[in-house]
Structures are given as C-alpha cells and as structure tokens.
Design a protein around this motif. Structure first.
Motif, PDB file in Angstrom:
ATOM      1  N   ILE A  71       0.840  -1.198   0.000  1.00 21.40           N
ATOM      2  CA  ILE A  71       0.000   0.000   0.000  1.00 21.40           C
ATOM      3  C   ILE A  71       0.871   1.242   0.000  1.00 21.40           C
ATOM      4  CG2 ILE A  71      -1.765   1.293   1.245  1.00 21.40           C
ATOM      5  CD1 ILE A  71      -2.808  -1.308   2.365  1.00 21.40           C
ATOM      6  N   GLY A  72       1.887   1.254   0.855  1.00 22.96           N
ATOM      7  CA  GLY A  72       2.774   2.408   0.921  1.00 22.96           C
ATOM      8  C   GLY A  72       3.521   2.630  -0.381  1.00 22.96           C
ATOM      9  N   ALA A  73       3.994   1.531  -1.008  1.00 18.72           N
ATOM     10  CA  ALA A  73       4.719   1.662  -2.266  1.00 18.72           C
ATOM     11  C   ALA A  73       3.817   2.227  -3.352  1.00 18.72           C
ATOM     12  CB  ALA A  73       5.276   0.302  -2.687  1.00 18.72           C
ATOM     13  N   THR A  74       2.548   1.784  -3.364  1.00 21.54           N
ATOM     14  CA  THR A  74       1.608   2.280  -4.369  1.00 21.54           C
ATOM     15  C   THR A  74       1.316   3.751  -4.160  1.00 21.54           C
ATOM     16  OG1 THR A  74       0.581   0.101  -4.535  1.00 21.54           O
ATOM     17  CG2 THR A  74      -0.672   1.964  -5.368  1.00 21.54           C
ATOM     18  N   CYS A  75       1.062   4.139  -2.924  1.00 20.88           N
ATOM     19  CA  CYS A  75       0.752   5.542  -2.639  1.00 20.88           C
ATOM     20  C   CYS A  75       1.935   6.436  -2.935  1.00 20.88           C
ATOM     21  CB  CYS A  75       0.320   5.703  -1.183  1.00 20.88           C
ATOM     22  SG  CYS A  75      -1.248   4.916  -0.782  1.00 20.88           S
ATOM     23  N   ASN A  76       3.134   6.022  -2.520  1.00 27.35           N
ATOM     24  CA  ASN A  76       4.307   6.858  -2.716  1.00 27.35           C
ATOM     25  C   ASN A  76       4.726   6.950  -4.178  1.00 27.35           C
ATOM     26  OD1 ASN A  76       5.080   7.746   0.002  1.00 27.35           O
ATOM     27  ND2 ASN A  76       5.343   5.576   0.419  1.00 27.35           N
ATOM     28  N   SER A  77       4.303   5.984  -5.005  1.00 26.53           N
ATOM     29  CA  SER A  77       4.642   6.050  -6.424  1.00 26.53           C
ATOM     30  C   SER A  77       3.937   7.210  -7.105  1.00 26.53           C
ATOM     31  CB  SER A  77       4.258   4.738  -7.123  1.00 26.53           C
ATOM     32  OG  SER A  77       2.849   4.578  -7.160  1.00 26.53           O
TER      33      SER A  77
END
Length: 302
Positions: free
Chosen positions: A150-156
């Motif tokens: 989730i964090g990787a998707t949001c930060n992308s």
C-alpha cells in the motif's frame, strides 16, 4: 542558406540518418526484450499474490471467495511496446474478486486453483462487484501477503525529483502512510473479527528494513479504523468514541468525540460487545479482549 541546404538534402543529417535508424532499431529491440522479461516477472508475482491473498480471505470472513490478478497485453503489445515514459511494460492488470458457485461447490469448502478456479467461480473486477467492506478486506489481505504494497503504491504517485535523489541514498525505505478502513469488519464476527483486528494491528507495528536487519526500526503505517467491533477496539493503541447527540432545538445533530482509557475504555468495549445487556459479564469479556490484544502486541514481530 541552411534551410535551402536542408531542403536539397545537402546536410550532414542525411549521412547520419542510417546510423540513427539502426540505433533506434537496436534500442527498440532491447526495450521489447526488457518488456518481455518484465511481463514474465509480473506473471510470476501475479500468480503468487493471487494464491496468497485467496488463502487469507477465509480468515477475514470471505469463505468461498478468491482473488485473482488477471494480466493482459494492452493494444500494440510487444509489436509496439513503447507508449511514453509513463507506461512501464505492455501489461494491463485487472484485480478480480470471485465467489464460488453454490451449485458447483457441492458443499466442498476446498477452493480450486488456477484456471480450474476461474471456471467454477463468478464475479468480476473488484472495483465493480466488490462492496466497500470486501474491498477493504482484500486490501488488508494484499498488505498482509505483500507488506509495504500500500505504501509503495501511494508513494509512487507522490514521487518528486527530490524524492528520486533521496531514494538513491542508503535508506531507501518508503515512508509510513495513513490508511483509513471504514467498517472493514461489517457483517463479520467471531474468529474472523479477531483475526482481522490482529492483522490491522500488525500493519501499524514498526518493522525493520529487509536489506539490513541491524538498522533502526521504521515506524509502521498509521491505521485508522472506523468500527463497531469490540475486538478491533480492544487492540487499538488509541480508542476514540464518536457519538451523535440530540438537539431538540435544531435539525442538525451535534457530534461528540472523546478518548477512552482505563476503566472507561473497558466499559465502552463491553458496551460495544453486548449493548446494555449483562454489563458484568460484558466487562469480563472486555478484559479478556484487552489481555489478548496486549499479548499479541508482545509476541508479534516488530
């Protein structure tokens, strides 16, 4: 004069054109091969993620359901792989939520896998067929199966040039984010509610970088859960009560919020579990939930 020369073809560019075209052909071939490698890697991850998430769903109250990552080629495919720097590869991913057909199951609780599962299940793209609660539970299962997703998707979506520079430093971990689950536990009770509460709590715990276990721990995500579940309230780090008041002088209803702790929290969890019935037994049950939550915090990996 230079324009006349260009129109006549008497410029150095014409001499360099064959070499430039050959370089373009080689670059496109290398890019196509990279896209094929990326597609193969995506297929492997899609299969593993589909299986892992499907295995978690029954513990979240979604028995007989399956999660499937469906990959297909976008128009052009490998024949025309480059569509701008914002597109990486040629794959289009759809996330499917499928449910076992009752008639076909014959009372068998074992889920089929692979292509056999798709033939015995019905459903569709999760954004079209999933309820808000189902979407939240699938999201929780994805984060459990693939921590940090989730964090990787949001930060992308929020990367900037400054972030790109900092990402090359020794600490390349993604920063924590806030995740809001709105009644993820709706229509779920018993063991599934307890399991869901523990998985949510694990998301908020600190974790170490897998690259270097000796580095300082990174704060987990901030989880905000709107819930009516006593199990979820008991495991929270901070319990905030939201009440709708009564105002006979106005058509609007005032909202009151306050933090409960200690004995007041135990009474609130007891009320969530049983309403106003059997308050003594309910508080004993609330104590058990709080003790179990504390034990989970102490024994869960950080």
């Amino acid at each position: 004069m230079s324009l006349r020369q260009e129109l006549d073809g008497n410029v150095e560019a014409l001499q360099l054109l064959p070499e430039a075209e050959e370089n373009e052909r080689i670059a496109l071939e290398e890019y196509t091969n990279a896209c094929k490698e990326l597609s193969d890697a995506r297929k492997k991850v899609a299969s593993e993620l589909s299986e892992s998430v499907t295995n978690i769903l029954p513990s979240l109250g979604l028995e007989g359901s399956a999660f499937h990552v469906q990959l297909s080629l976008r128009p052009g495919g490998f024949e025309d792989p480059y569509r701008g720097s914002e597109n990486i590869g040629v794959d289009v991913a759809n996330f499917l939520l499928l449910h076992q057909k009752i008639a076909a199951s014959g009372g068998n609780d074992n889920m089929a896998s692979g292509d056999d599962a798709l033939n015995t299940l019905h459903g569709g793209r999760i954004e079209q067929v999933g309820s808000s609660g189902e979407k939240s539970r699938v999201l929780l299962a994805c984060e459990t199966a693939l921590p940090g997703s989730i964090g990787a998707t949001c930060n992308s979506f929020t990367n900037s040039a400054e972030n790109d520079v900092s990402s090359s430093s020794a600490d390349s971990r993604t920063p924590p984010i806030s995740i809001i689950y709105d009644e993820i536990d709706a229509h779920v009770g018993g063991r599934a509610a307890v399991t869901m509460a523990k998985l949510l709590a694990d998301q908020s715990r600190s974790n170490r970088s897998s690259a270097d276990a000796t580095t300082s721990s990174q704060s987990g995500n901030q989880i905000i859960a709107i819930t009516h579940s006593a199990s979820l309230a008991a495991i929270s780090d901070r319990h905030i009560v939201v009440e709708r008041g009564v105002n006979s002088r106005s058509s609007s209803l005032p909202i009151r919020t306050y933090i409960v702790d200690g004995s007041s929290r135990r009474k609130e969890i007891a009320r969530m579990a049983s309403g106003d019935l059997a308050s003594g037994e309910a508080e004993t049950f609330a104590d058990a939930l709080i003790r179990d939550a504390l034990l989970h915090r102490e024994t869960s990996p950080s």
